[in-house]
Design an enzyme around this catalytic site. Structure first.
Site, short mmCIF file in Angstrom:
data_model
loop_
_atom_site.label_atom_id
_atom_site.label_comp_id
_atom_site.label_asym_id
_atom_site.label_seq_id
_atom_site.Cartn_x
_atom_site.Cartn_y
_atom_site.Cartn_z
N SER A 149 25.44 58.74 43.95
CA SER A 149 24.51 59.52 43.95
C SER A 149 24.82 60.74 43.16
O SER A 149 26.74 60.52 43.50
CB SER A 149 24.42 59.90 45.41
OG SER A 149 23.84 61.67 45.69
N TYR A 162 25.27 60.75 54.63
CA TYR A 162 25.21 59.87 53.53
C TYR A 162 26.19 60.40 52.42
O TYR A 162 26.04 59.71 51.45
CB TYR A 162 23.94 60.62 53.47
CG TYR A 162 23.86 60.65 51.35
CD1 TYR A 162 22.56 59.46 51.27
CD2 TYR A 162 23.32 61.34 50.37
CE1 TYR A 162 21.92 58.70 50.82
CE2 TYR A 162 23.06 60.76 49.66
CZ TYR A 162 22.14 59.49 49.23
OH TYR A 162 21.44 59.15 47.96
#
Ligand code: NAP
Length: 257
Positions: A149, A162
């Protein structure tokens, strides 16, 4: 040894790819893209729901398809399903795509919620890489691509678990590559930018956030899940034989800004 012809460099013919989170979003597109490149696909879903449709779409491309299900937060179930799979089937490509996001301030994030995100995004990625990677090491070939990410590099807004998990995915990618590159196993990652999927629905439904995100993307648009397919196919293909431990950012230019 003569180099493979151009088309063959990007072909996955004769390979079998295991893709987690194949029901939706990036995972679904990647599974179909790998099939288009010639691979048979084992589509891993959390439950059976919606998985037949993905398998049918793979078969419609003339490739073999199988569905495996296990909740990636249940690490015993992951271990059992993956062990059973590699026992009976050769897996040449593993795409650790499945992931979850929790939008919550750090100060109010409960420990079980933190742990679940780490279990799904990191621990299951490690476990699957270890179990599938072991059989690749025995054969001396294989490719693993994990979906990282932009929050593998940046802190993000209200997503501490996350962000921690995705930073760790990039570190794990390098660590595994260091150990396995010499044994013919390629371990790499792809870091998507802002992609229009369920994962980002809340951001896209907030007009202010949506506009500020889009305004920072040099390409001037959100990505679609199809935008990731070329990068993943490349990293799984013979063309990437000498690429190890790399995280390929596919973000419309966000990180360069
Ligand atoms: P998505 O459509 O929500 O897909 C996530 C997939 O992961 C779903 O198929 C989901 O299956 C599966 N999954 C989630 N928790 C699971 C669990 N406990 N066990 C098994 N499967 C589970 O979102 P996406 O954007 O395509 O996400 C794919 C990957 O890209 C994720 O790793 C995500 O972090 C990463 N990523 C996305 C973006 C973006 O902008 N969209 C940006 C950077 C990175 P179910 O729906 O059945 O639970």
């Amino acid at each position: 040894m003569s180099a493979p012809a151009h088309a063959e460099r990007f072909s996955l013919a004769g390979r079998t790819a295991l893709v987690t989170g194949a029901r939706s979003g990036i995972g679904r597109c990647v599974a179909l893209g790998l099939a288009d490149a010639g691979a048979d696909v084992v589509a891993w879903g959390r439950t059976e729901a919606g998985m037949d449709e993905v398998a049918d779409a793979v078969r419609a491309r003339g490739r073999g398809a199988e569905v495996v299900t296990a909740d990636l937060a249940d690490l015993d179930a992951v271990r059992a399903a993956a062990s059973e799979l590699v026992e009976r089937r050769r897996i040449d490509v593993l795409v650790n795509n499945a992931g979850m996001i929790l939008r919550e301030d750090a100060v109010t994030t409960s420990f079980p919620d933190w742990q679940r995100v780490l279990d799904v995004n990191l621990d299951a990625t490690f476990l699957l890489s270890q179990l599938v990677g072991a059989s690749m090491l025995t054969r001396g070939s294989g490719s693993i691509v994990s979906i990282a990410s932009l929050l593998s590099f940046q802190g993000g807004v209200r997503v501490p678990a996350y962000t921690a998990s995705k930073h760790a995915v990039v570190g794990l990618t390098k660590a595994l590559a260091n150990e396995w590159a010499g044994s013919g196993v390629n371990v790499n990652a792809v870091a998507p930018g802002y992609i229009a999927t369920d994962n980002t629905r809340a951001l896209r439904e907030d007009p202010e956030r949506e506009q500020s995100i889009r305004g920072r993307i040099p390409a001037g648009r959100w990505g679609g899940p199809d935008d990731l397919v070329g990068a993943v196919v490349f990293l799984c293909s013979p063309a990437a034989a000498y690429v190890h431990g790399h995280t390929l950012v596919v973000d419309g230019g966000w990180m360069g800004r």
